[in-house]
Scaffold this motif. Structure first.
Motif, short mmCIF file in Angstrom:
data_model
loop_
_atom_site.label_atom_id
_atom_site.label_comp_id
_atom_site.label_asym_id
_atom_site.label_seq_id
_atom_site.Cartn_x
_atom_site.Cartn_y
_atom_site.Cartn_z
N UNK A 68 6.10 -2.64 -9.99
CA UNK A 68 5.67 -1.27 -9.72
C UNK A 68 6.81 -0.50 -9.06
N UNK A 69 6.94 0.76 -9.45
CA UNK A 69 7.80 1.71 -8.75
C UNK A 69 6.91 2.91 -8.41
N UNK A 70 6.98 3.34 -7.17
CA UNK A 70 6.14 4.45 -6.72
C UNK A 70 6.45 5.72 -7.52
N UNK A 71 5.45 6.54 -7.71
CA UNK A 71 5.52 7.65 -8.68
C UNK A 71 6.72 8.57 -8.49
N UNK A 72 7.04 8.97 -7.28
CA UNK A 72 8.12 9.94 -7.10
C UNK A 72 9.52 9.31 -7.08
N UNK A 73 9.63 8.00 -7.39
CA UNK A 73 10.93 7.33 -7.47
C UNK A 73 11.21 6.76 -8.86
N UNK A 74 10.35 7.05 -9.82
CA UNK A 74 10.54 6.51 -11.17
C UNK A 74 11.71 7.20 -11.87
N UNK A 91 0.82 -1.22 0.00
CA UNK A 91 0.00 0.00 0.00
C UNK A 91 0.85 1.27 0.00
N UNK A 92 2.16 1.15 0.25
CA UNK A 92 3.05 2.30 0.23
C UNK A 92 3.39 2.74 -1.20
N UNK A 93 3.10 1.90 -2.17
CA UNK A 93 3.38 2.21 -3.58
C UNK A 93 2.28 3.13 -4.11
N UNK A 94 2.68 4.22 -4.73
CA UNK A 94 1.75 5.11 -5.43
C UNK A 94 1.88 4.81 -6.93
N UNK A 95 0.94 4.08 -7.46
CA UNK A 95 1.01 3.67 -8.85
C UNK A 95 0.49 4.73 -9.82
N UNK A 96 0.02 5.86 -9.32
CA UNK A 96 -0.60 6.85 -10.18
C UNK A 96 0.36 7.38 -11.24
N UNK A 97 -0.20 7.72 -12.39
CA UNK A 97 0.59 8.32 -13.48
C UNK A 97 -0.35 8.92 -14.51
N UNK A 98 0.19 9.88 -15.25
CA UNK A 98 -0.55 10.43 -16.38
C UNK A 98 -0.23 9.57 -17.60
N UNK A 99 -1.26 9.12 -18.28
CA UNK A 99 -1.07 8.25 -19.45
C UNK A 99 -1.39 9.07 -20.69
N UNK A 100 -0.37 9.26 -21.52
CA UNK A 100 -0.54 10.06 -22.74
C UNK A 100 -0.65 9.20 -23.99
N UNK A 159 -2.03 4.72 -29.72
CA UNK A 159 -3.30 5.42 -29.54
C UNK A 159 -3.07 6.54 -28.53
N UNK A 160 -3.36 7.76 -28.94
CA UNK A 160 -3.24 8.89 -28.03
C UNK A 160 -4.22 8.74 -26.88
N UNK A 161 -3.82 9.23 -25.73
CA UNK A 161 -4.64 9.08 -24.53
C UNK A 161 -4.36 10.30 -23.66
N UNK A 162 -5.32 10.71 -22.91
CA UNK A 162 -5.14 11.78 -21.94
C UNK A 162 -5.90 11.37 -20.69
N UNK A 163 -5.25 10.53 -19.89
CA UNK A 163 -5.93 9.90 -18.76
C UNK A 163 -5.02 9.93 -17.54
N UNK A 164 -5.59 10.22 -16.41
CA UNK A 164 -4.86 10.15 -15.15
C UNK A 164 -5.20 8.82 -14.49
N UNK A 165 -4.20 7.95 -14.37
CA UNK A 165 -4.39 6.67 -13.69
C UNK A 165 -4.26 6.92 -12.19
N UNK A 166 -5.30 6.63 -11.41
CA UNK A 166 -5.25 6.92 -9.97
C UNK A 166 -4.43 5.88 -9.20
N UNK A 167 -4.19 6.19 -7.95
CA UNK A 167 -3.54 5.24 -7.06
C UNK A 167 -4.50 4.07 -6.79
N UNK A 168 -4.03 3.08 -6.03
CA UNK A 168 -4.84 1.91 -5.71
C UNK A 168 -6.17 2.32 -5.07
N UNK A 169 -7.20 1.59 -5.41
CA UNK A 169 -8.40 1.62 -4.59
C UNK A 169 -8.36 0.35 -3.74
N UNK A 170 -9.27 0.21 -2.81
CA UNK A 170 -9.25 -0.94 -1.89
C UNK A 170 -9.30 -2.27 -2.64
#
Length: 175
Positions: free
Chosen positions: A102-108, A16-25, A38-49
């Motif tokens: 997975x690598x958490x967002x601010x460590x990629x 649960x410490x991993x933040x998987x969120x990212x902007x997908x272009x 395929x072009x995309x403009x989507x924000x992938x959120x962090x984990x849900x339960x």
């Protein structure tokens, strides 16, 4: 300083410490063996339960059945992890799957995923695998990561994994 260690089942709550969120272009689709952008403009959120629970169950299942989980830690904080599945795949039963990565967002983009991939590749080779099988999410970041680390589009698609994730990009890496 990032340290790497094999993870045990009692560390499952660390996921649960991993933040998987990212902007997908950009995403990819397979069409007759070719990657189509395929072009995309989507924000992938962090984990849900629900998704976190699913990832934790996969983590535990693989460890309990002989797979390996490797974690990257900054002090006590889990900042990345990968799971090498236990089951040999492919026509010749010479492939082991990277099940989770997975690598958490601010460590990629710091080489953490690459180090995890190298370590899991070495472990797969020690276990007798000649290839890694990767069922990658279709995002540019994931496909580029695996390509950069020596993977290519798989010619033989694993039906079980395809049926689970039909939009994934199926790749293989020679060990």
């Amino acid at each position: 300083m990032i340290t790497y260690q094999t993870m045990s089942p009692d560390q499952v709550s660390k996921l649960q410490e991993i933040d998987r969120s990212e902007h997908i272009d950009l995403i990819y689709e397979m069409n007759n063996g070719e990657l189509i952008e395929r072009g995309m403009n989507h924000q992938c959120p962090n984990w849900n339960e629900e998704l976190l629970r699913e990832i934790q169950e996969r983590f535990l299942f693989e460890i309990d059945h002989g797979g390996t989980a490797l974690g990257a830690f900054d002090g006590d904080r889990l900042v990345g992890f990968g799971v090498l599945a236990h089951k040999f795949r492919g026509r010749d039963k010479d492939q082991l799957q990277i099940d989770l990565m997975y690598v958490t967002s601010d460590y990629r983009r710091r080489g953490i995923g690459t180090q995890i991939m190298k370590t899991l590749s070495n472990e797969a080779f020690k276990r007798g695998a000649r290839f890694l099988y990767i069922s990658s999410t279709e995002t540019r970041s994931a496909v580029s990561f695996y390509t950069h680390n020596g993977s290519r589009i798989a010619e033989e698609i694993d039906k079980e994994l395809f049926d689970k994730e039909p939009k994934d990009i199926h790749m293989i890496k020679k060990l």
